[in-house]
Write an enzyme that holds these catalytic residues in place. Structure first.
Site, PDB file in Angstrom:
ATOM      1  N   HIS A  28      10.193  37.920  36.704  1.00 26.85           N
ATOM      2  CA  HIS A  28      11.321  38.844  36.570  1.00 26.85           C
ATOM      3  C   HIS A  28      11.702  39.527  37.872  1.00 26.85           C
ATOM      4  CE1 HIS A  28      11.592  38.780  32.123  1.00 26.85           C
ATOM      5  NE2 HIS A  28      10.387  38.262  32.296  1.00 26.85           N
TER       6      HIS A  28
ATOM      7  N   ASP B  79      16.401  43.497  43.913  1.00 32.75           N
ATOM      8  CA  ASP B  79      16.133  43.546  42.477  1.00 32.75           C
ATOM      9  C   ASP B  79      16.172  42.125  41.924  1.00 32.75           C
ATOM     10  OD1 ASP B  79      15.730  44.686  39.962  1.00 32.75           O
ATOM     11  OD2 ASP B  79      17.240  46.245  40.276  1.00 32.75           O
TER      12      ASP B  79
HETATM   13  C1  G6P Z   1       9.870  45.709  36.179  1.00 31.67           C
HETATM   14  C2  G6P Z   1       8.864  44.562  36.086  1.00 31.67           C
HETATM   15  C3  G6P Z   1       8.100  44.609  34.768  1.00 31.67           C
HETATM   16  C4  G6P Z   1       7.529  45.989  34.540  1.00 31.67           C
HETATM   17  C5  G6P Z   1       8.615  47.053  34.636  1.00 31.67           C
HETATM   18  C6  G6P Z   1       8.085  48.477  34.451  1.00 31.67           C
HETATM   19  O1  G6P Z   1      10.917  45.498  35.277  1.00 31.67           O
HETATM   20  O2  G6P Z   1       9.515  43.322  36.253  1.00 31.67           O
HETATM   21  O3  G6P Z   1       7.079  43.650  34.762  1.00 31.67           O
HETATM   22  O4  G6P Z   1       6.879  46.067  33.299  1.00 31.67           O
HETATM   23  O5  G6P Z   1       9.231  46.952  35.892  1.00 31.67           O
HETATM   24  O6  G6P Z   1       7.043  48.756  35.325  1.00 31.67           O
HETATM   25  P1  G6P Z   1       5.592  49.129  34.812  1.00 31.67           P
HETATM   26  O7  G6P Z   1       4.742  49.130  36.043  1.00 31.67           O
HETATM   27  O8  G6P Z   1       5.736  50.487  34.201  1.00 31.67           O
HETATM   28  O9  G6P Z   1       5.159  48.123  33.812  1.00 31.67           O
END
Ligand code: G6P
Length: 481
Positions: free
Chosen positions: A173, A380
């Site tokens: 992602h 991003d």
């Molecule tokens: C991005 C990443 C995700 C992640 C999210 C939130 O969207 O691609 O993998 O889960 O950020 O970050 P966190 O560290 O809170 O999971």
């Protein structure tokens, strides 16, 4: 004779990601679940609930007590989820450490922020193995396992070893950096080999895919033809799949009476004629300070907009145990304070700053009332906020200012595209957006809505899944010829 129970079960899709789409929170001495932040959790929310599908991941909190763990397991199993519990040490070294202080900065072209520590790497390997062990317990041979994101890059190969015949998809992602940046990682080869256990590897954009193929070629020595890589004993495919949103959900929420009511209240409270909106997790990849600088310069250059424009800036807390995130929080607080201190009047604050997370209805009301959305990340993978904004503009007015460095800019060519390092360009583009005739706004918005409605999250999931089945069929025919 024992019946073969495997014949009776329905093949399922198992989604695996570091984080579950819900997170545990302690609230007045009780545990409850809240939706998780970030594109992945929001994006796939509608998929895992179908049939007997399953989502495996961390529930977002340290739980050591075994009976409490069991309660959580039971509770989540009833909602098509299964938790992987991480210890204090694993959170520090795997999640905050290797995932978010080594991989995240490197993959977002902030390699000056990256740390390289053997101990963190070892815990990253161990935790990927832990996810693998959990999966092996619940996966049946004909299930499809779909692994998500940079926290689990080693998982596809670990799974392949344990379940050689299984169908494994991987989707990243976040961006995949150019070879010159990726090769800075001491464990670059192991990371690529980990990913290569998949049958299909997906990225948001063509460029991410190109960068990945180039790294595989130069570091592991496997070339590729039309995205196919042959590792010597198997073939796998690499392709791009730009992720969409649950368009109808955003459209319907924006249509609801509750959201319209909220929008009205917010508008009345804000006095100002024009509203500029920014929403992100607190992250240095999002370009928040640069955006604030641009807004400050805009106020300096265009005094006729004083008292007429408000920047509503929602910053969602994220990874606040990591130093770089703490520093950024201070920087943002200071900038907002300075700008408001310099420009505020008794009845007008140029910036309304909220540091918290909000439910969908509030976000939707924000999207509805925003004349301009400023989505200006330094880098991003995709960015879904800009897509959610477009889907929420039911009357088709509103202008999207979007960074060229977001994957979404490859699709949303009707947005006003900017380079987030070019503050001057951001200022002038903001002026253009705030003075754009409604007719033109509507033309752009209509085009973007048509494409996002069509290339929605359901389309994304079926594209990926169809391609994955195609790879399995192709592999069979390659094996027999
Ligand atoms: C991005 C990443 C995700 C992640 C999210 C939130 O969207 O691609 O993998 O889960 O950020 O970050 P966190 O560290 O809170 O999971």
């Amino acid at each position: 004779q024992m019946p073969d129970i495997r014949c009776n079960h329905m093949a399922k899709l198992i989604i695996v990601s570091n984080r579950l789409p819900v997170k545990l929170q302690e609230h007045e001495g009780r545990l409850d679940f809240k939706p998780s932040e970030g594109g992945l959790a929001t994006g796939l929310g509608s998929v895992y609930k179908k049939k007997n599908n399953l989502w495996i991941g961390w529930p977002g909190m340290v739980v050591e007590d075994e009976s409490q763990q069991q309660q959580i397991v039971d509770n989540l199993n009833g909602q098509n989820m299964h938790p992987v519990f991480l210890s204090e040490k694993e959170i520090k070294e795997f999640y905050e450490g290797f995932s978010n202080e080594t991989l995240w900065p490197t993959f977002h072209y902030f390699s000056q922020y990256a740390i390289y520590e053997q101990q963190l790497w070892e815990t990253y390997v161990e935790v990927n193995q832990k996810y693998c062990d959990e999966l092996v317990k619940v996966a049946e041979p004909d299930d499809t396992i779909w692994v998500h994101d940079y926290q689990l890059l080693l998982l596809p190969s670990m799974l392949r070893e344990k379940l050689p015949e299984s169908t494994i998809g991987f989707f990243q992602h976040i961006p995949f950096p150019s070879y010159e940046v990726f090769r800075l990682l001491p464990w670059r080869k192991e990371l690529l080999e980990g990913m290569l256990g998949s049958d299909l590897i997906g990225f948001h954009t063509y460029d991410d895919m190109r960068h990945f193929l180039s790294s595989v070629n130069r570091l592991v020595g496997h070339g590729s033809t039309h995205g196919w890589i042959n590792t010597g004993n198997r073939s796998l495919l690499v392709d791009s799949f730009p992720m969409g949103i649950d368009y109808e959900k955003y459209e319907q929420t924006a249509e609801s009476e509750e959201v319209k009511k909220r929008e009205k209240i917010y508008r009345n409270n804000l006095h100002s004629k024009k509203i500029v909106l920014s929403i992100d997790r607190l992250d240095y990849s999002k370009g928040i300070p640069q955006r604030l600088q641009a807004f400050e310069l805009f106020l300096e250059r265009y005094p006729e907009f004083h008292e007429k424009v408000t920047l509503v800036m929602l910053v969602v807390p994220s990874r606040d145990a990591v130093d770089k995130y703490k520093e950024l929080k201070e920087e943002v607080d200071e900038l907002v304070g300075r700008i408001n201190g310099n420009y505020s009047h008794m009845n007008w604050n140029p910036i309304q700053y909220f540091y918290r997370s909000y439910p969908l209805e509030t976000l939707s009301a924000f999207y509805r009332m925003a004349d301009v959305a400023l989505v200006t990340p330094m880098r991003d993978g995709m960015n879904l906020v800009c897509k959610e904004y477009v889907a929420s503009k039911l009357d088709q007015t509103g202008v999207l200012i979007l960074s060229e460095m977001a994957g979404a800019s490859k699709e949303l060519s009707e947005a006003l595209l900017i380079n987030p390092n070019d503050i001057n360009q951001m200022v002038e583009t903001l002026h253009t957006a705030l003075t754009m005739p409604e007719e033109i706004q509507k033309q752009h918005m209509q085009h973007m809505q048509e494409s996002l409605r069509r290339y929605n999250i359901h389309h994304w999931v079926s594209m990926f899944m169809d391609r994955l089945s195609y790879v399995k069929i192709k592999q069979l025919s390659m094996a027999t010829t």
